[in-house]
Design an enzyme around this catalytic site. Structure first.
Site, PDB file in Angstrom:
ATOM      1  N   LYS A  82      -6.047   8.437  14.385  1.00 18.55           N
ATOM      2  CA  LYS A  82      -5.412   9.822  13.866  1.00 18.55           C
ATOM      3  C   LYS A  82      -5.866  11.116  14.131  1.00 18.55           C
ATOM      4  O   LYS A  82      -4.713  11.824  13.682  1.00 18.55           O
ATOM      5  CB  LYS A  82      -6.090   9.507  11.978  1.00 18.55           C
ATOM      6  N   GLY A 135       0.648  -1.373   0.042  1.00 13.44           N
ATOM      7  CA  GLY A 135       0.173  -0.465  -0.112  1.00 13.44           C
ATOM      8  C   GLY A 135       1.016   0.919  -0.154  1.00 13.44           C
ATOM      9  O   GLY A 135       1.795   1.463  -0.552  1.00 13.44           O
ATOM     10  N   ASN A 188       3.708   4.943   8.945  1.00 13.55           N
ATOM     11  CA  ASN A 188       2.626   4.758   8.475  1.00 13.55           C
ATOM     12  C   ASN A 188       2.151   3.591   8.329  1.00 13.55           C
ATOM     13  O   ASN A 188       0.735   3.233   8.063  1.00 13.55           O
ATOM     14  CB  ASN A 188       3.724   4.616   6.500  1.00 13.55           C
ATOM     15  N   TYR A 195     -10.343   3.848  14.094  1.00 10.60           N
ATOM     16  CA  TYR A 195      -9.141   4.612  13.536  1.00 10.60           C
ATOM     17  C   TYR A 195      -8.694   6.111  13.381  1.00 10.60           C
ATOM     18  O   TYR A 195      -8.241   7.243  13.589  1.00 10.60           O
ATOM     19  CB  TYR A 195      -9.567   4.254  12.204  1.00 10.60           C
ATOM     20  N   PRO A 223      -4.384  -2.221  -0.387  1.00 12.61           N
ATOM     21  CA  PRO A 223      -5.564  -2.902   0.454  1.00 12.61           C
ATOM     22  C   PRO A 223      -6.530  -2.744   1.014  1.00 12.61           C
ATOM     23  O   PRO A 223      -7.192  -3.444   1.713  1.00 12.61           O
ATOM     24  CB  PRO A 223      -4.777  -3.642   0.455  1.00 12.61           C
TER      25      PRO A 223
END
Length: 250
Positions: free
Chosen positions: A156, A17, A87, A152, A190
């Site tokens: 973040k 990715g 990442n 998520y 992905p």
């Protein structure tokens, strides 16, 4: 060519990715890349493909002992670290009511704790040499309300805030280290395909219409810029790369 010539760069989640695209862009422009991934095999494949002395290492970003070992190996082999790209990431499709505490901690261990540990252990090594650039992968999830990506988005959002704190700290302490966050929208990776429950799709060249995903190389181009000395006056910034999603009124 040679925009990051002579630099040593560490990329987490580099086996696929966005991470793989970042590794390719950095190596193409002269960096020696340390490709890390929780699974060694895909990291080895990327390192073999990009060449230029690339090193593959297994790294669970939530494990502090592994971070320490990776930094020790980088210092022993190369004597320096110039670029860190935090990442590595995972995604969980669940809103706040459906997210268990175990799931929440798992997501945040990788994307919040992992970024904290990476920055904590990279800064001393960077500071012992000529400084460097830390690039933390955040998301538009840190800027918009996505109910289905609760954990998520929380992680973040933490990455966004940590980035600014680190940038200011490094300036105040006189470290020649910049720290910026990157906030992609939907990118054809992905992880996005899994989150959306669909097969891979082609990404056209040229300007893309709204609502279509970008290509990993689009994000890698921004990472390369932030890794290079061309971005020397950019620090503590949140770099949105989403084809205008966050500015649309609806």
């Amino acid at each position: 060519m040679g925009r990051v010539e002579g630099k040593v760069a560490l990329v987490t989640g580099g086996g696929s990715g966005l991470g793989a695209a970042d590794c390719e862009a950095l190596a193409r422009e002269g960096a020696t890349v340390v490709v890390t991934d929780v699974k060694l095999e895909p990291a080895l494949a990327v390192a073999d493909r990009i060449g230029n002395g690339a090193l593959a290492m297994a790294l669970d970003v939530s494990d502090e002992a592994q971070w320490i070992a990776v930094m020790q190996e980088i210092e022993a082999r190369f004597g320096r670290l110039d670029v860190l790209v935090n990442n590595a990431g995972v995604v969980l499709n669940a809103d706040v009511e459906d997210t268990t505490l175990e799931q929440y901690r798992w997501v945040n261990a990788i994307m919040s704790d992992g970024v904290f540990l990476g920055c904590k252990h990279a800064i001393p090594l960077m500071n012992r040499n000529d400084g460097g650039s830390i690039i933390n992968m955040s998301s538009t999830g840190a800027l918009l309300g996505y109910p289905i990506f609760f954990a998520y988005s929380a992680a973040k959002g933490a990455v966004r805030a940590m980035t600014k704190s680190i940038a200011v700290m490094c300036q105040e302490k006189g470290y020649k280290i910049r720290c910026n966050s990157v906030h992609p929208g939907a990118i054809e990776t992905p992880m996005v395909q899994t989150a959306e429950g669909r097969a891979p799709q082609e990404v056209a060249e040229g300007v893309l219409p709204p609502g279509t995903p970008g290509h990993p190389k689009d994000v890698a181009a921004l990472v390369l810029f932030l890794a290079s000395d061309e971005s020397r006056f950019i620090n503590g910034a949140e770099m949105v790369i989403d084809n205008g999603v966050t500015i649309r009124p609806f």
